[in-house]
Design an enzyme around this catalytic site. Sequence first.
Site, PDB file in Angstrom:
ATOM      1  N   ALA A 166      37.731  45.108  18.887  1.00 11.65           N
ATOM      2  CA  ALA A 166      36.768  44.687  19.908  1.00 11.65           C
ATOM      3  C   ALA A 166      37.191  43.400  20.595  1.00 11.65           C
ATOM      4  CB  ALA A 166      35.391  44.494  19.262  1.00 11.65           C
ATOM      5  N   ILE A 190      40.112  42.509  21.575  1.00 11.56           N
ATOM      6  CA  ILE A 190      41.284  42.599  22.442  1.00 11.56           C
ATOM      7  C   ILE A 190      40.927  43.233  23.782  1.00 11.56           C
ATOM      8  CG2 ILE A 190      43.609  43.539  22.654  1.00 11.56           C
ATOM      9  CD1 ILE A 190      43.658  43.659  19.574  1.00 11.56           C
ATOM     10  N   GLU A 213      42.226  45.061  26.231  1.00 12.73           N
ATOM     11  CA  GLU A 213      43.487  45.780  26.421  1.00 12.73           C
ATOM     12  C   GLU A 213      43.968  45.780  27.872  1.00 12.73           C
ATOM     13  OE1 GLU A 213      42.077  47.352  22.504  1.00 12.73           O
ATOM     14  OE2 GLU A 213      41.174  46.772  24.401  1.00 12.73           O
ATOM     15  N   ASP A 245      51.902  22.769  62.474  1.00 16.03           N
ATOM     16  CA  ASP A 245      52.701  22.490  63.660  1.00 16.03           C
ATOM     17  C   ASP A 245      51.925  22.978  64.885  1.00 16.03           C
ATOM     18  OD1 ASP A 245      54.755  21.736  65.262  1.00 16.03           O
ATOM     19  OD2 ASP A 245      56.117  23.340  64.692  1.00 16.03           O
ATOM     20  N   ASN A 261      37.089  50.208  25.185  1.00 12.38           N
ATOM     21  CA  ASN A 261      38.013  49.246  25.787  1.00 12.38           C
ATOM     22  C   ASN A 261      38.981  49.902  26.768  1.00 12.38           C
ATOM     23  OD1 ASN A 261      36.802  47.269  24.319  1.00 12.38           O
ATOM     24  ND2 ASN A 261      38.505  46.903  22.932  1.00 12.38           N
ATOM     25  N   ASP A 265      36.117  50.224  30.167  1.00 12.21           N
ATOM     26  CA  ASP A 265      36.394  48.849  30.608  1.00 12.21           C
ATOM     27  C   ASP A 265      37.455  48.788  31.704  1.00 12.21           C
ATOM     28  OD1 ASP A 265      34.589  48.122  28.751  1.00 12.21           O
ATOM     29  OD2 ASP A 265      35.940  46.973  27.471  1.00 12.21           O
TER      30      ASP A 265
END
Length: 878
Positions: free
Chosen positions: A273, A275, A277, A319, A713, A717
Amino acid sequence: MEQELEMPVDTDIAKGLTETEAAQRLEQYGPNAIETQKKESLFLLFIRQFKSLIVAILALAAVVSFSFGDWLEGFAIIGVLLINAITGFILEWQAMRSMDALKELDVTMARVIRDANVKEIPSEKVTIGDVIWLEAGDIVPADAHVVEANQLQSDESALTGESLPVEKKPGEPDENAPLAEQIHQLFKGTAVVNGNGKAIVTDIGAKTELGKISQMVESATQTSTPLEKKLESLTQKLIWITAVLAVLYFVFGLLQGKDLLILLKTSIALAIAAIPEGLAIVATISLAYGMLRLAKKNVIIKRLSSVETLGSANVVFSDKTGTLTLNQIEVNTICLPEGTLEVRINTEDKKQALVSGDAELIKNRSYQKLAELSMLCNNAHITADTATGDPLEIALLQWINLQRIHAEDLIQKNRRINEIAFSSETRIMATIHQNEAGYLVAVKGAVEEVLSRCNNSLDAGQENSLDEVGKKKWVDISEQLAAKGLRSIAFAFQQTSTLPADDVLLQDLTWVAMIGFLDPPRLEVVPSLKSCHDAGIRVIMVTGDHPSTAQHIGETIGLTDASVKPMTGRDIPDLKQLNDEDKKRLLETRIFARVSPGQKLDLISLYQEQGDIVGMTGDGINDAPALKKADIGIAMGLRGTQVARETADMVLKDDSFVSVVAAIAQGRIIFGNIRKFIMYLVSCNLSEIFVVTASGFLSLGLPLTPLQILFLNVVTDVFPALALGIGKGDSSVMRHPPRDPKSPILSKPHWMAVIIHALLMTGSVMFAAFYSAEVLGINAADDNNIVFYSLSLAQLFHVFNLASGNSGLFRNEITKNRYVWLAIIVCMGILALTYYVPVLREALTIQNLHPIEWVVVLAASLTPLVLIQILKRLRVVW
């Protein structure tokens, strides 16, 4: 230098190679390119996806699962590892392709003589025997032997370590001389810093001196960008937080006498959980996609790390010519000793219209002499299709083409034998010609500089003495032209029977005339300047032009008003001895005129010492130090020298200030997108950590299995995060002050919002689990499924919470992002598959849920969205 190939003897220096010969040699010798770093193979790119701490932790989790006989979970983790690797491989491959596309847009050009015409071609197509034309500001495209040189000097410090420029001359090459002493050779990658000349290409690509060094040196280890370091730091923090929670939970569980297998599984779940990924993958693709979007806006970003700095810029030195003006220079006003003509040049119809003045003046000798000098003292080239060279010199040739002058006859009768190249120090260019009467010195340059060298004036066809009163009259005329926004250039000459000595070559000149060039302001920059003002960005014009011209342009585009006067280079005090009053005056000035390259450098340093993030636009070789010194160096792609483009962090393909502002806005959007998807990923991961930890401490069993967390994940995610990363962003980014580049990606308010988001998702899901178990009386397996689907949908709906705090509830940058909706549809479809496909159901331990249980799932997943929206309206969270 050892010659790999003998210098071709069949190359005509005047005409160069034919296109047919060039094509044959390009086929024979290959492209003029150095492969500085071999591209990573697709196989190695895939293998690299497994080289990370994340993979190591997941692999350990798989080993633990196998050791406890949980084969399905172990193989499932390996399967997820493969899915994660394939996803990372595809996205990173797409990012590499995006970067390759950017490189193709930023092509270095070279001027070669082909079929007797000067042409611009990509430097990779330069071949052996090509005659290259070089002048100050160019990067030498290949090793070459000098055949013509006019004060030609090359900066070879990058190749030899010699800090001083080396003067180059024609002559026989000395093969045994050290590299730094080979004055007859030019080397690939070095910069021409003064003069101009021709050279015949002798070596290309890997056989150049630069190529040999590149082959001897192994590719340097690629260093992480500041953003990558911040992401890595963020990931490590999450892992440490989770490690502490896992250890505490494990120890607490042992003291409570809990089953060791349950404790290990929970610890594995926590580790998974923690990490995020998809973090590094989404960051890479977000940057690459944002850079491609900038490329469509005529902005080439050369360094990934520049994107961070771009959105933080709060001062831009700009410029004037081409950036705040159109750089469509044309002859407008011709000031002769006998009178003044205002003309309009129509290059399409090839006509010159007289706006005001006496048309009879065109017949005067001074007018004809002005046309002759404009033709002779000129290095531009115009063909039927293209025009190459300095824009001002091109404008002169366009005007000359409409005059009754036989250019070829004039050039043949006045054979050029030498040249004094223009420099920012002398502000004069001169060419020396041999003719029937002896020697002609043709001069053009800044009005004050040319006047200081004139003793006579070509008045009514006669050379008359030019006294101080007469010179003052011409200076006043120049001031009047500058006040109208015109740039003045003066012309003079000297005709002698013998070649003058160097110390008197530019003395005792005869004044001929002055031309005022019109370069209209870019009116489209007006809203861009207002946008900068609203965004807290100060725009400062820094130019070498006349102060009155600069002020006229500044007033026209709304940069300043009539009450604000420019500061000239002469008025800038020594920055090493500034008092508070001088410093305040400098920081309040919005236009600096007649400034030197060194003063530009000092002004950038002054602002940086105040803590400002400075962007600097430039085009010339003398701008290179300032471009390098600035936090963001911005080179002009159309009129900029190669040295400027190589030094800069970004290149404008259209030279417009509008593109500078668009780039800053896009830089803010890119960083905002990165912050959004990081907040999304971290809050989702924290919710998983909190759910597992809370369940463990409350002895509620294991609400999520390691495999279910992996699924969350990787699936629910990554896709929404990717959609956030490539969104078009908040349209109001330029109505807020720039962020501090030293600040972390997530500041304290952002962390507070992330934690509140995670706690609300955790609380809602845990309440649903508690309600289902205690009120509905469902079993542990069904309760696990309610937690799994509630958290999955809550995380999907959570993407809508990442809209800016001041945006609308239903219409904002998130709801208008089609990729967000696509990501939700895809993820919903995958969730449906987990429920209906037997293999997935078994792997994720999915049971059949009753309608009332689905109602609980829907309520639990929508509750955090509603609560967070209420808190945002109350300004409790971002």
